[in-house]
Design a protein around this motif. Structure first.
Motif, short mmCIF file in Angstrom:
data_model
loop_
_atom_site.label_atom_id
_atom_site.label_comp_id
_atom_site.label_asym_id
_atom_site.label_seq_id
_atom_site.Cartn_x
_atom_site.Cartn_y
_atom_site.Cartn_z
N TRP A 41 0.84 -1.20 0.00
CA TRP A 41 0.00 0.00 0.00
C TRP A 41 0.88 1.25 0.00
O TRP A 41 0.66 2.17 -0.79
CB TRP A 41 -0.91 -0.02 1.23
CG TRP A 41 -1.87 1.11 1.35
CD1 TRP A 41 -3.12 1.18 0.83
CD2 TRP A 41 -1.66 2.33 2.07
NE1 TRP A 41 -3.71 2.37 1.17
CE2 TRP A 41 -2.84 3.09 1.94
CE3 TRP A 41 -0.61 2.85 2.81
CZ2 TRP A 41 -2.98 4.34 2.53
CZ3 TRP A 41 -0.75 4.10 3.39
CH2 TRP A 41 -1.93 4.83 3.24
N TRP A 96 -5.70 3.06 -3.91
CA TRP A 96 -6.13 1.70 -3.59
C TRP A 96 -7.64 1.60 -3.61
O TRP A 96 -8.32 2.38 -2.95
CB TRP A 96 -5.59 1.32 -2.23
CG TRP A 96 -5.83 -0.09 -1.79
CD1 TRP A 96 -5.64 -1.22 -2.52
CD2 TRP A 96 -6.24 -0.53 -0.50
NE1 TRP A 96 -5.91 -2.33 -1.77
CE2 TRP A 96 -6.29 -1.94 -0.51
CE3 TRP A 96 -6.59 0.13 0.68
CZ2 TRP A 96 -6.66 -2.69 0.60
CZ3 TRP A 96 -6.96 -0.63 1.78
CH2 TRP A 96 -6.99 -2.02 1.72
N PHE A 120 -5.36 -1.38 -7.49
CA PHE A 120 -4.75 -0.05 -7.43
C PHE A 120 -4.95 0.59 -8.79
O PHE A 120 -4.87 -0.09 -9.82
CB PHE A 120 -3.25 -0.14 -7.16
CG PHE A 120 -2.88 -0.45 -5.75
CD1 PHE A 120 -2.66 0.57 -4.84
CD2 PHE A 120 -2.74 -1.76 -5.34
CE1 PHE A 120 -2.29 0.28 -3.53
CE2 PHE A 120 -2.38 -2.06 -4.03
CZ PHE A 120 -2.16 -1.05 -3.13
#
Length: 109
Positions: free
Chosen positions: A72, A82, A93
């Motif tokens: 992330w 995200w 993503f």
């Protein structure tokens, strides 16, 4: 998805209701799905998880994308967003265009 392949480009048909090719970030090279088995998405049409519900809970585990985690953070540092949709899609993503430039937890997770 069942083979757990990370993928970016996915062809879409013009009449595909959930991701028509003109709007799909995958069909336009603006998205990537990472480890689908570990990071499933929820289809609201059937209220089911794909490829499986087994990893729907967002708890630490090998290959899982978690808010604030290594994957992330790496994508966020490059400006990627995200799962910027109204349903849980933990593998997804995208670059944010034409998506909104924010990162939120979807409903139904």
């Amino acid at each position: 998805m069942a083979d757990d392949n990370t993928s970016a480009y996915n062809c879409r048909t013009a009449n595909q209701i959930n991701a028509p090719f003109l709007k799909s970030p995958h069909a336009n090279g603006r998205a990537i799905d990472i480890n689908p088995v570990e990071n499933p998405w929820r289809d609201l049409r059937c209220k089911c998880w794909f490829p499986s519900k087994a990893n729907a809970a967002r708890v630490e585990g090998p290959g899982k994308v978690l808010r604030g985690g290594v994957v992330w953070t790496a994508f966020r540092d490059e400006g990627w967003i995200w799962q910027n949709i109204d349903v849980a899609d933990y593998m997804h993503f995208d670059t944010g265009y034409p998506s909104n430039p924010f990162d939120r937890q979807p409903s139904g997770s």
